[in-house]
Design a protein around this motif. Structure first.
Motif: not given
Length: 143
Positions: A36, A40, A70-71, A74, A78, A93, A104, A107-108, A111
């Motif tokens: 990840w 980024h 942010h990470l 992620h 995951a 998902y 990716h 995931h955003h 979030m």
């Protein structure tokens, strides 16, 4: 239950960044985090110096995204997908990843829903609402 402090999280990502670039052996969790981190590159400067990272303020007023948060999100997503918790998150998902044609971007999208669930939980003093989270994910997947 694992409950790292803000400093623990920042040290983890900075050390993972350092080990990844030094081509050192990574733990399984560091391997996922390094993947990840590599997606980024805009956050690279934030991970280079752990002492600076520990002091940096990422308030909303600063206008800068907190790369550690942010990470961490992620990694959370995951893990949720891997163990399918809350039950059904993997289906949501997969639907988002298919719709966005990007893991990716899925995931955003997730979030946004995860952040809202956490915010509501903290604001109301209630446990996180997994059903509301899944409903929000499925709405995004169908939009």
């Amino acid at each position: 239950m694992f409950n790292p402090s803000q400093d623990d999280v920042r040290r983890f990502f900075c050390e993972t960044y350092r080990k990844y670039h030094a081509k050192e052996i990574l733990t399984p969790l560091e391997t996922i985090a390094a993947d990840w981190i590599s997606q980024h590159p805009e956050y690279a400067e934030d991970f280079r110096d752990v002492e600076v990272a520990l002091q940096r303020n990422y308030s909303v007023d600063s206008g800068k995204t907190n790369p550690f948060l942010h990470l961490s999100m992620h990694l959370t997503i995951a893990e949720q997908v891997t163990i399918n918790q809350p039950n059904g998150v993997r289906v949501a998902y997969e639907a988002l990843a298919h719709k966005k044609n990007s893991i990716h971007e899925a995931h955003h999208e997730m979030m946004d829903c995860l952040g809202e669930m956490i915010w509501n939980s903290q604001r109301n003093g209630t446990p996180p609402d997994g059903e509301a989270y899944l409903s929000a994910l499925m709405r995004k997947a169908k939009q």
